[in-house]
Motif scaffolding. Structure first.
Motif, PDB file in Angstrom:
ATOM      1  N   ILE A   8     -19.392  -0.647   4.048  1.00 19.01           N
ATOM      2  CA  ILE A   8     -20.119   0.572   3.684  1.00 19.01           C
ATOM      3  C   ILE A   8     -19.229   1.601   2.991  1.00 19.01           C
ATOM      4  N   GLY A   9     -18.043   1.838   3.539  1.00 21.21           N
ATOM      5  CA  GLY A   9     -17.148   2.812   2.909  1.00 21.21           C
ATOM      6  C   GLY A   9     -15.695   2.429   3.112  1.00 21.21           C
ATOM      7  N   GLY A  10     -14.836   2.877   2.179  1.00 21.39           N
ATOM      8  CA  GLY A  10     -13.414   2.563   2.288  1.00 21.39           C
ATOM      9  C   GLY A  10     -13.043   1.265   1.591  1.00 21.39           C
ATOM     10  N   TYR A  11     -13.962   0.746   0.793  1.00 19.75           N
ATOM     11  CA  TYR A  11     -13.670  -0.488   0.050  1.00 19.75           C
ATOM     12  C   TYR A  11     -13.425  -0.198  -1.431  1.00 19.75           C
ATOM     13  N   VAL A 203     -10.989 -17.171  15.133  1.00 16.34           N
ATOM     14  CA  VAL A 203     -11.379 -15.928  14.466  1.00 16.34           C
ATOM     15  C   VAL A 203     -12.244 -16.275  13.257  1.00 16.34           C
ATOM     16  N   LEU A 204     -13.484 -15.807  13.291  1.00 12.88           N
ATOM     17  CA  LEU A 204     -14.397 -16.054  12.177  1.00 12.88           C
ATOM     18  C   LEU A 204     -14.007 -15.191  10.978  1.00 12.88           C
ATOM     19  N   ALA A 205     -13.740 -13.905  11.237  1.00  8.47           N
ATOM     20  CA  ALA A 205     -13.424 -13.021  10.111  1.00  8.47           C
ATOM     21  C   ALA A 205     -12.410 -11.967  10.523  1.00  8.47           C
ATOM     22  N   TYR A 206     -11.554 -11.653   9.586  1.00  8.00           N
ATOM     23  CA  TYR A 206     -10.538 -10.621   9.785  1.00  8.00           C
ATOM     24  C   TYR A 206     -10.694  -9.595   8.667  1.00  8.00           C
ATOM     25  N   ILE A 207     -11.012  -8.363   9.048  1.00 12.78           N
ATOM     26  CA  ILE A 207     -11.149  -7.268   8.088  1.00 12.78           C
ATOM     27  C   ILE A 207      -9.846  -6.484   8.163  1.00 12.78           C
ATOM     28  N   GLU A 208      -9.123  -6.376   7.047  1.00  7.15           N
ATOM     29  CA  GLU A 208      -7.765  -5.853   7.144  1.00  7.15           C
ATOM     30  C   GLU A 208      -7.467  -4.705   6.191  1.00  7.15           C
ATOM     31  N   ASP A 209      -6.679  -3.768   6.701  1.00  5.97           N
ATOM     32  CA  ASP A 209      -6.194  -2.596   5.977  1.00  5.97           C
ATOM     33  C   ASP A 209      -5.041  -3.018   5.053  1.00  5.97           C
ATOM     34  N   CYS A 210      -5.245  -2.878   3.743  1.00 11.21           N
ATOM     35  CA  CYS A 210      -4.269  -3.414   2.762  1.00 11.21           C
ATOM     36  C   CYS A 210      -3.219  -2.395   2.319  1.00 11.21           C
ATOM     37  N   THR A 211      -3.201  -1.222   2.954  1.00 11.79           N
ATOM     38  CA  THR A 211      -2.445  -0.091   2.416  1.00 11.79           C
ATOM     39  C   THR A 211      -1.047  -0.424   1.878  1.00 11.79           C
ATOM     40  N   ASN A 212      -0.203  -1.047   2.690  1.00 13.50           N
ATOM     41  CA  ASN A 212       1.176  -1.288   2.252  1.00 13.50           C
ATOM     42  C   ASN A 212       1.450  -2.748   1.945  1.00 13.50           C
ATOM     43  N   ALA A 213       0.406  -3.506   1.643  1.00 12.57           N
ATOM     44  CA  ALA A 213       0.577  -4.948   1.451  1.00 12.57           C
ATOM     45  C   ALA A 213       1.537  -5.257   0.306  1.00 12.57           C
ATOM     46  N   HIS A 413      -9.819  -0.755   3.126  1.00  9.26           N
ATOM     47  CA  HIS A 413      -8.955   0.419   3.209  1.00  9.26           C
ATOM     48  C   HIS A 413      -8.142   0.614   1.939  1.00  9.26           C
ATOM     49  N   GLN A 414      -8.683   0.261   0.785  1.00 13.54           N
ATOM     50  CA  GLN A 414      -7.995   0.412  -0.499  1.00 13.54           C
ATOM     51  C   GLN A 414      -9.007   0.331  -1.628  1.00 13.54           C
ATOM     52  N   ASN A 415      -8.527   0.569  -2.854  1.00 10.27           N
ATOM     53  CA  ASN A 415      -9.321   0.263  -4.046  1.00 10.27           C
ATOM     54  C   ASN A 415      -8.904  -1.118  -4.557  1.00 10.27           C
ATOM     55  N   LEU A 416      -9.516  -1.538  -5.658  1.00  6.79           N
ATOM     56  CA  LEU A 416      -9.237  -2.884  -6.172  1.00  6.79           C
ATOM     57  C   LEU A 416      -7.749  -3.110  -6.419  1.00  6.79           C
ATOM     58  N   GLU A 417      -7.097  -2.102  -6.997  1.00  8.11           N
ATOM     59  CA  GLU A 417      -5.674  -2.220  -7.294  1.00  8.11           C
ATOM     60  C   GLU A 417      -4.889  -2.442  -5.990  1.00  8.11           C
ATOM     61  N   GLY A 418      -5.287  -1.694  -4.947  1.00  8.08           N
ATOM     62  CA  GLY A 418      -4.601  -1.810  -3.662  1.00  8.08           C
ATOM     63  C   GLY A 418      -4.868  -3.141  -2.969  1.00  8.08           C
ATOM     64  N   PHE A 419      -6.025  -3.759  -3.266  1.00  8.81           N
ATOM     65  CA  PHE A 419      -6.330  -5.069  -2.669  1.00  8.81           C
ATOM     66  C   PHE A 419      -5.415  -6.160  -3.234  1.00  8.81           C
ATOM     67  N   ALA A 420      -4.990  -5.982  -4.510  1.00  6.99           N
ATOM     68  CA  ALA A 420      -4.347  -7.087  -5.246  1.00  6.99           C
ATOM     69  C   ALA A 420      -3.171  -7.745  -4.506  1.00  6.99           C
ATOM     70  N   PRO A 421      -2.184  -6.968  -4.009  1.00 13.94           N
ATOM     71  CA  PRO A 421      -1.066  -7.656  -3.346  1.00 13.94           C
ATOM     72  C   PRO A 421      -1.490  -8.415  -2.092  1.00 13.94           C
ATOM     73  N   HIS A 438     -12.879 -12.502   0.660  1.00 12.52           N
ATOM     74  CA  HIS A 438     -14.009 -11.754   0.106  1.00 12.52           C
ATOM     75  C   HIS A 438     -13.593 -10.359  -0.337  1.00 12.52           C
ATOM     76  N   VAL A 439     -13.329 -10.205  -1.625  1.00 12.00           N
ATOM     77  CA  VAL A 439     -13.069  -8.870  -2.163  1.00 12.00           C
ATOM     78  C   VAL A 439     -14.417  -8.240  -2.465  1.00 12.00           C
ATOM     79  N   THR A 440     -14.662  -7.102  -1.873  1.00 10.92           N
ATOM     80  CA  THR A 440     -15.995  -6.520  -1.986  1.00 10.92           C
ATOM     81  C   THR A 440     -15.888  -5.037  -2.276  1.00 10.92           C
ATOM     82  N   GLN A 441     -17.019  -4.362  -2.362  1.00  8.45           N
ATOM     83  CA  GLN A 441     -17.031  -2.926  -2.658  1.00  8.45           C
ATOM     84  C   GLN A 441     -17.907  -2.194  -1.649  1.00  8.45           C
ATOM     85  N   ASN A 442     -17.962  -0.869  -1.777  1.00  5.05           N
ATOM     86  CA  ASN A 442     -18.814  -0.078  -0.899  1.00  5.05           C
ATOM     87  C   ASN A 442     -20.282  -0.453  -1.113  1.00  5.05           C
ATOM     88  N   GLY A 443     -21.044  -0.528  -0.031  1.00 10.02           N
ATOM     89  CA  GLY A 443     -22.492  -0.714  -0.152  1.00 10.02           C
ATOM     90  C   GLY A 443     -22.935  -2.154  -0.248  1.00 10.02           C
TER      91      GLY A 443
END
Ligand SMILES: [Zn+2]
Length: 450
Positions: A8-11, A203-213, A413-421, A438-443
């Motif tokens: 929903i948000g933060g993607y 673990v079926l799914a892991y939703i992860e914060d990519c901030t410093n990846a 927890h990032q934008n597309l650029e932040g997801f990349a690493p 699964h790279v996804t977006q808000n909504g």
């Protein structure tokens, strides 16, 4: 059992985190946060008085209208920790759901204060405290359970919630550092993560914060920042003028190190600024920290000014004001000191200690630059970057993937650029975009199990 996820948000940004997981007929919402930069950019916005839809239009809070696409009942709203990008939309959105807010004691206390400050909506959701390690049944099916796994972050009492379902566990991994020697609280519970990874169903799914990846190696422990700070404070021990320190007011471990080291070098610490008083006062009331009995905490403008006058009269060399303003926020205490708007006068050679790093975002960078220049123009010497991040770096992320062995990974927890690493790391571990990564977006919503 059907498993569906709504991102929903933060993607698309760091801020306004919100994710929902539906397991059969039961839905759990993780986080309801605010995107502070969308609010601060307008100088005169008071969010307390704004309607949800206006805040959604501003991009400040999650657009939760996508929730109508999930068929089920929301059973719990679960903020992972007390940072505003995880809890501050609760006063605006939670009343739409007939469900309790479930969180750790410190987080619940901060949520309570958020709700008390709300003037537009009546928020009556039950507030339920659950400690790290605790579990709770979700819904009536007796097949879904919520668990809190202890993690370490730049705020106390942080957890990663895990939703156990017959299809496997869904681990909501937002905001943690892998700290084995935190200054306050227990180390991250890696044993439990490894166990969950090995349990039946895994673990079926892991939703992860990519901030410093994208940063190599691993994030140092808070005890490293503490030793760095101790060394800096020792180096100015003999200075007989003003020393001022600033840090994240919600970072209780850091504030308590500052208080301790101030006394070590013969200065009386004093906490100044509204949020300094709020977070430290709350932590002390809940017994997370034991500050010296005579530690002053002042939030209101008048009592702050009175304290500054007393410091100027009795001698700056006897005090360490610990103030707000580490990001150069225009209305924070340190910025006001830089502009000469407080009774505290800086002299040539006075020290300003930033136990924080600038959050790499143009608004912050600009404001911090300005604040620092104002302080320098008065002769202040700047000690910067005495800090460690609250977020995992590359090897921390690798260790988590190795411990959990998730079937699906969802970067957050990032934008597309932040997801990349992070995407690169996952691909190196055999995950494939569009298949189990699964790279996804808000909504967006997508069903993991039909
Ligand atoms: Zn956080």
């Amino acid at each position: 059992m059907e498993i569906e996820i709504a991102t929903i948000g933060g993607y698309e940004e760091v801020g306004r985190q919100m994710t929902a997981v539906r397991a059969g007929d039961d839905i759990v919402i993780f986080d309801m946060g605010l995107n502070l930069s969308k609010v601060l950019i307008h100088d005169n916005v008071e969010t307390e008085k704004l309607h949800s839809l206006d805040l959604i239009d501003m991009g400040a809070i999650p657009d939760d209208r996508v929730m109508s696409e999930l068929e089920g009942d929301v059973q719990a709203i679960v903020p992972t920790h007390g940072h505003l990008d995880h809890i501050a939309a609760i006063p605006k959105l939670a009343h739409r759901y007939d469900a309790p807010v479930v969180a750790t004691p410190f987080t619940i206390e901060l949520v309570k204060q958020q709700i008390q400050g709300e003037s537009k909506f009546q928020v009556d959701n039950d507030l339920i405290k659950m400690n790290p390690g605790g579990t709770m049944r979700i819904g009536d099916s007796e097949q879904v359970e919520l668990e809190f796994v202890n993690v370490t972050h730049s705020i106390i009492d942080a957890i990663n919630p895990v939703l156990h379902t017959p299809e496997g566990a869904i681990v909501y991994g937002l905001d943690k550092r892998m700290d084995h020697s935190p200054v306050i609280g227990d180390p991250i519970d890696m044993d439990r993560f490894r166990q969950i990874g090995r349990e039946d169903g895994g673990v079926l799914a892991y939703i992860e914060d990519c901030t410093n990846a994208g940063r190599k190696g691993r994030t140092p422990s808070e005890s490293v920042a503490r030793e760095h700070l101790r060394d800096v404070m020792r180096s100015v021990e003999d200075y007989d003028g003003g020393i001022v320190a600033t840090t994240f007011s919600s970072h209780i471990a850091r504030v308590s190190s500052l208080v301790e080291f101030a006394r070590d070098i013969g200065r009386q610490p004093v906490l100044l600024g509204r949020s300094m008083e709020k977070y430290s006062g709350t932590a002390e009331r809940l017994d997370f920290v034991d500050f010296p009995g005579d530690l002053g905490m002042y939030g209101h403008r008048k009592s702050v000014d009175r304290t500054f006058k007393r410091i100027m009269k009795e001698g700056k060399e006897d005090y360490l004001p610990i103030v707000t303003g580490h990001q150069g926020e225009p209305r924070a205490m340190l910025t006001r000191m830089g502009r000469g708007e407080t009774p505290y006068e800086l002299d040539d050679g006075d020290k300003v200690i930033f136990s924080a790093r600038v959050i790499p975002e143009p608004t912050n960078e600009g404001q911090r630059y300005q604040s620092e220049q104002l302080l320098r123009m008065q002769g202040a010497r700047i000690y910067d970057d005495i800090h460690v991040s609250g977020h995992l770096r590359e090897e921390g992320h690798y260790t988590m993937l190795d411990a959990l062995q998730p079937q699906h990974v969802i970067p957050a927890h990032q934008n597309l650029e932040g997801f990349a690493p992070y995407v690169d790391l996952c691909r190196s571990q055999g995950y494939e975009l569009g298949r189990d990564l699964h790279v996804t977006q808000n909504g967006n919503t997508f069903q993991l199990v039909e």
